[in-house]
Design an enzyme around this catalytic site. Structure first.
Site, short mmCIF file in Angstrom:
data_model
loop_
_atom_site.label_atom_id
_atom_site.label_comp_id
_atom_site.label_asym_id
_atom_site.label_seq_id
_atom_site.Cartn_x
_atom_site.Cartn_y
_atom_site.Cartn_z
N SER A 149 0.84 -1.20 0.00
CA SER A 149 0.00 0.00 0.00
C SER A 149 0.88 1.26 0.00
O SER A 149 1.83 1.33 -0.79
CB SER A 149 -0.95 -0.03 1.19
OG SER A 149 -1.93 0.97 1.07
N ASP A 161 -7.96 -4.09 -7.29
CA ASP A 161 -7.50 -3.25 -6.17
C ASP A 161 -7.58 -1.76 -6.51
O ASP A 161 -6.97 -1.31 -7.47
CB ASP A 161 -6.05 -3.66 -5.83
CG ASP A 161 -5.51 -2.90 -4.63
OD1 ASP A 161 -6.24 -2.05 -4.08
OD2 ASP A 161 -4.35 -3.18 -4.24
N HIS A 216 -7.41 -5.28 -1.96
CA HIS A 216 -6.23 -4.57 -1.47
C HIS A 216 -5.56 -5.34 -0.34
O HIS A 216 -4.37 -5.17 -0.08
CB HIS A 216 -6.61 -3.16 -1.02
CG HIS A 216 -5.42 -2.30 -0.69
ND1 HIS A 216 -4.35 -2.14 -1.56
CD2 HIS A 216 -5.10 -1.58 0.42
CE1 HIS A 216 -3.44 -1.36 -1.01
NE2 HIS A 216 -3.86 -1.00 0.20
#
Lengths: 592, 573
Positions: free
Chosen positions: A129, A186, A313
């Site tokens: 991330s 994602d 994600h």
């Protein structure tokens, strides 16, 4: 094609990616540490994974005037991440850069890192991330400093830099050091293609509350997908127009009315299709198109896709375990990823256009190398110029002054040859500006060498022509005013300076004659001032240095040259290196 | 098909461009303001009322001007049908291909009724800095387009306002084309395939209907998607198809808000089917898909995809790199001619005579260089002529200086070729249009010469080109007149008229000399001019009219040999 993913894409030993993904997730969940370190002993690999942040301010904090939070990259830390022609410095997300700077000091002093370098272990910077951008910038930082060559692995990372960023990475040959894993839907890898908005905050807050574990099952936001992907789609279409060679002049007008995200993918992308296959794509234009098109909605699954865009994600460790579990995965390299990614015919056309664009750049390079009208012609013309210069020495005048007089046939032929060369280099310059040549063109020794020979040999003729026609009266001094010095010389000089890792502007030996001419004019106009004296001293130093390293030919010292005549007429108190230069002139006279 | 195997693949970007527009918020902004205005003025009687939305703190650089028809005029958007009315006020749009401008009567009536107001508004908007969106629906869009043209004509290089005109479902406006103008790129017309209004005049039986020409970029859309086109012939064809297919010609009101919402969603959908393999011919595949998307069956309507491909291919050639190459090429040919001129001067003859007599081996190449230069400048002149006047004028200012140098250098060579073949009267019979225009434009732009400039010309005249590029044509005619004068068989009338012509020529030359407008190369020993003088001086006749002082001055200048010092700056000083 069947090969192990890990060997194929980054040259890493087997078994690094899954542990790196897990460590990156763990780092993300460890708010007390900036990064976590893990040694994979049997592989001699050390992984450092950076912590991310889900605070909206850590994504779009440096908003300033732009909703994309971009800022120019710090070229002190990242000297290569810029364009070598008119494109300027690369642009990166300001918050990510700020967070990297925050980590850098601790990272540089981390004993685990020092030890790994000492023991020559392979260092891998990883990030999940918003930890991804930190890993990317850290990798880039150490590549720039040449202390060692780390690798970078990111999982669901947002985009960091713009087109120049991606171009510079490819130019330097660093693109393969970066590998980014992206799940099919994602939302985070796409989020920077859309301006910061309430939708962004909703998404980040959702992940944040999951992270904080205050709320075990926070309610997922909804309705954001259309906005975020719509904006991302606008970027992809804009780029597709270029790839497809759109000639509608409205494109530029419309573009000036809309704000498109500056961010573009860079490095190697690995798309996780969800069916266990991985798709590897290295062409950054193709990556952008796939990022948008593979996450498009089907006929009636809008709500479901929106939910997946959040869930995926968090799915990297599991997905990669599945994909890499058998050690063999079906891998595509830039060819027909349509089946596994489920792309539409329009997306297919975009990918073909991206591929064709890449092919065209290679063809253009090949053309320059082999077509008689480019490299070969440059070499022929340079040979003519060399002969012209040699012959001009005989009259003790030098080719600069001979050319400026334009009396003989030879001077005229040199002028036509100058124009022939300008034609080819200007064409190359325009191709570079339009990204119509491979990204590493300006880094190729053959062209740096050819360009430098050209610049040193022929730019004096352009200067002679400029002052012969007193163009300084129209445009101002050759060196200073914009538009006076042809850009082709500035660019070529830039290639050399970049190659030698020298300061920009430090290799301006081809401007010697322009300095001499302008000093002459300025003295006539203003008389002898302190400023003039300083410039004379600078010129003397440049002359001695450039004659010394042979970047300036010693024919400037010929008896009858403009320089020597001017120098002799100069009052002694304005010279600082009088003896040395007089000596040089005498030596030259004796040598001829 | 095999022919294309070797060629570089092409792509059609009509769909991608439309997608970029739809997914950005540009047309949302325009449409939202139209709706806002329509809601607000439902009760107002005026049919098209412009409304200015000033910049807001959120959009500090954006002004929006909206022309929205009131609900009444939406029902009957075009009461007068498709008649075209000549409108001299818009003659600034005239080009070579379109010597006069006509506008749709209904749109014109509305525009005229608002003109006083619009004139003030125009001046105020041009002074602004930043984005200017001018928009309108249906007939309101027509007036928005007219207002934008009106505004564009008043803008200059210093204007900081950046306009774009966005119309929704607007009918065609007039008979002028903007295909070769930059202005074309400032117009974006959104048209639904369910909307009968844009193609209204194309299917009615009105006699003038064929004269209408679309301009700008058309974003055509259906429920399935959209595509952008800027080729005016193709747009005309597509609009005709659309209007013929709208059921019954009933003027239903199309809701562009709903259309936009649907398209935005479509933009991020995959569509009905997935790609199974690569496209062997991506260009036609793209075009067919785009046409299907906007609801056009291309096979049924006879759309020539190969012609579109040929056009796209020729456009793809025109890159900036290509332009840079061409410009340097032209510089090179000029340098080659300059050298030829210098060599000829050294040979004591001047380049006009050397070329006419074919003195050097290299003369053959000179013809080739001329060919390249002529082709380049003919094209530049043609480009300027295809643009609306003001744009053409600013387009050419950047190169008029270079064009003038070219004319002065090369036209004498064209004249040489002409007279070498024994022909007469170059200026009337053979002078190329591009030379005439280059000269005309130069004279329009030229300012009267000041004292200082004349002095500087005096110093430099030896390196300048003869200003009047037709000088040698005048000389050739004088040589012919001299022959008539000296020929024993000439009639007395012919002799007299020839004598008068020669006096005029003498006066002309003297005037050129006084202005330092002629190159001293004409006085070179072996030049045609000196040969002519050699023959003429023996036959100088007193003209029937009293002799002008300038002519006397000329004879004196030549006889006393003062020409020998003309152009020698050291002597003159």
């Amino acid at each position: 094609m069947e090969e192990t993913v890990e060997n194929l894409i980054i040259g890493l030993n087997d078994g690094v990616i899954s542990p790196a993904a897990s460590l990156a997730m763990e780092a993300h969940n460890s708010p007390s540490k900036l990064f976590l370190v893990k040694k994979i002993r049997h592989l001699s690999v050390v992984v450092l994974a950076f912590r991310g942040s889900m605070l909206p301010n850590d994504w779009f904090g440096q908003r300033g005037h732009s909703p994309f939070g971009e800022t120019k990259i710090d070229t002190g830390k990242f000297p290569s991440v810029r364009s070598l022609n008119d494109g300027g410095d690369a642009v990166v997300n300001g918050s990510f850069l700020w967070r990297f700077n925050d980590v850098l000091d601790k990272l540089s002093h981390a004993k685990e890192l020092k030890k790994a370098i000492e023991k020559k272990r392979q260092v891998v910077f990883a990030g999940y991330s918003s930890g991804g951008p930190i890993a990317i910038l850290a990798t880039l930082y150490f590549l720039e400093n040449q202390t060692f060559s780390p690798r970078c692995l990111t999982f669901g990372s947002p985009l960091v830099g713009d087109r120049i960023f991606s171009h510079a990475l490819r130019r330097e040959g660093w693109s393969d050091y970066f590998t980014h894993f992206v799940m099919k839907y994602d939302i985070i890898p796409r989020i920077m293609l859309s301006p910061s908005s309430t939708e962004h905050e909703q998404i980040l807050n959702y992940f944040k509350s999951k992270l904080d574990r205050k709320n075990i099952n926070p309610a997922p936001p909804s309705g954001f997908y259309l906005t975020v992907m719509g904006n991302a789609s606008s970027v992809a279409s804009y780029e597709a127009c270029h790839l497809m060679g759109c000639r509608n002049p409205s494109l530029d007008i419309i573009k000036s009315f809309i704000e498109l995200s500056p961010y573009r993918p860079s490095g190697t992308y690995v798309f996780c299709t969800g069916n266990g296959n991985l798709v590897v794509v290295k062409n950054p234009n193709a990556v952008l198109q796939i990022l948008i098109h593979c996450a498009e909605l089907g006929e009636s699954d809008a709500a479901e896709v929106e939910k997946r865009s959040l869930d995926e994600h968090s799915a990297y460790p599991n997905e990669l375990k599945d994909s890499l579990g058998g050690m063999k995965a079906v891998v595509y390299l830039d060819v027909d990823p349509a089946n596994d990614l489920g792309l539409s015919p329009q997306a297919m056309l975009c990918l073909q256009a991206a591929e064709e664009f890449e092919n065209r750049r290679s063809r253009n390079l090949e053309n320059i190398r082999t077509d008689r009208n480019y490299k070969e012609k440059i070499e022929d013309q340079l040979e003519k110029q060399r002969k012209y210069k040699e012959n001009a020495q005989i009259s003790r005048l030098g080719y600069y002054d001979s050319f400026k007089l334009q009396k003989e046939d030879a001077d005229f032929h040199a002028n036509v040859s100058r124009l022939e060369l300008a034609e080819i280099w200007d064409e190359i310059k325009e191709m570079l500006k339009e990204f119509e040549l491979p990204d590493d063109f300006e880094k190729k020794p053959e062209f740096i060498k050819l360009g430098t020979i050209y610049r040193r040999l022929v730019e004096p003729l352009d200067i002679a022509n400029f002052y012969r026609h007193s163009k300084d009266k129209e445009t101002g001094a050759y060196v200073i005013s914009r538009g006076a010095r042809p850009k082709r010389y500035r660019f070529i000089q830039c290639w050399l300076e970049h190659h030698e890792k020298k300061l920009f502007g430090s290799r301006s030996e081809s401007l010697f004659w322009a300095d001499v001419e302008q000093l002459g004019i300025d003295i006539e106009k203003k008389g002898y001032l302190q400023e003039i004296k300083d410039r004379i001293h600078q010129l003397e130093r440049n002359l001695i240095a450039c004659i010394g390293d042979r970047s300036l030919d010693d024919d400037v010292l010929l008896e009858n040259s403009t320089f020597v005549k001017w120098w002799r007429a100069l009052p002694l108190e304005y010279k600082s290196q009088s003896d040395r230069i007089d000596n040089l002139i005498r030596e030259k006279a004796a040598g001829v | 098909m095999e022919r294309r195997m070797n060629q570089v693949p092409l792509f059609s970007s009509a769909g991608e461009l439309a997608n970029m527009v739809i997914t950005s918020n540009l047309i949302d902004v325009a449409l939202a303001k139209i709706f806002e205005l329509q809601r607000g003025q439902a009760a107002l009687p005026c049919s098209v009322q412009p409304m200015v939305y000033d910049p807001t703190p959120n959009e500090p650089n954006r002004t929006i001007v909206v022309f929205a028809p009131s609900p009444d005029s939406t029902q009957y958007p075009l009461p007068q049908g498709g008649d075209l009315v000549p409108y001299p006020d818009f003659d600034f749009l005239c080009t070579k291909e379109c010597p006069s401008v006509s506008i749709n009567g209904a749109a014109l009536e509305l525009f005229e009724s608002l003109k006083n107001h619009l004139s003030v508004l125009k001046t105020e908007l041009i002074a602004r800095d930043g984005q200017l969106i001018i928009t309108g629906h249906s007939l309101g869009g027509s007036v928005a387009s007219l207002f934008t043209l009106y505004l564009l004509d008043s803008m200059n290089k210093k204007s900081k306002c950046r306009p774009i005109c966005i119309t929704f479902g607007s009918p065609l406006i007039g008979d002028f084309g903007l295909q070769h103008s930059q202005w074309n790129s400032f117009f974006l017309h959104v048209v639904s395939n369910k909307d009968p209004v844009p193609g209204l005049f194309l299917t009615s039986s009105h006699s003038q209907t064929t004269a209408y020409k679309p301009f700008g970029t058309y974003l055509l859309c259906s429920e399935l998607g959209c595509a952008c086109y800027d080729d005016s012939d193709l747009i005309l064809k597509l609009l005709t198809v659309i209007s013929s297919e709208v059921a019954g010609g009933l003027l239903q009101v199309v809701d562009y808000g709903e259309i936009l919402r649907n398209l935005k969603k479509r933009a991020i959908c995959k569509g009905r089917w997935l790609a199974v393999e690569r496209f062997a011919d991506p260009f036609s595949a793209g075009i067919v898909m785009e046409l299907e998307t906007i609801g056009i069956d291309w096979t049924k309507h006879n759309i020539d995809i190969r012609r579109m491909e040929a056009e796209a291919r020729s456009l793809a050639m025109k890159t900036k790199a290509f332009d840079a190459k061409k410009l340097n090429d032209i510089k090179k040919y000029m340098a080659l001619l300059e050298w030829y001129k210098k060599r000829s001067k050294d040979a004591g003859k001047g380049y006009y005579d050397c070329f006419k007599n074919g003195e050097f081996k290299r003369d053959i190449r000179i013809g080739e260089f001329m060919g390249h230069l002529n082709a380049y400048w003919e094209d530049m002149v043609a480009q300027a002529e295809r643009k609306p006047q003001k744009e053409g004028a600013s387009f050419r200012t950047s190169w008029l200086f270079a064009g003038t140098t070219y004319r002065r250098m090369v036209e004498p060579l064209d004249i040489a070729v002409f007279y070498k073949d024994g022909k007469r009267d170059y200026i009337k019979k053979a002078r190329s249009q591009h030379y005439k225009l280059l000269e005309q434009w130069y004279e329009e732009a030229a300012k009267p010469t000041t004292r200082e400039e004349l002095d500087s010309k005096k110093q430099k005249v030896s390196v300048l080109l003869t200003e009047d590029s037709c000088f040698w044509a005048h000389l050739e005619e004088a040589i012919l007149s001299c022959k008539s004068l000296t020929n024993a068989n000439s009639t007395p009338e012919l002799r007299e008229s020839s004598g008068n012509d020669l006096v005029k020529f003498g006066e002309y030359v003297m005037e050129q000399i006084e202005n330092y407008a002629v190159s001293p190369e004409i006085f070179l020993k072996d030049s045609s001019f000196m040969k002519w003088w050699g023959e003429y001086k023996a036959y100088i006749t007193s003209p029937s009219n009293p002799c002008s002082s300038r002519f006397i001055e000329f004879i004196d200048f030549m006889k006393t040999g003062r020409y020998g010092v003309y152009g020698r700056s050291e002597v003159a000083a």
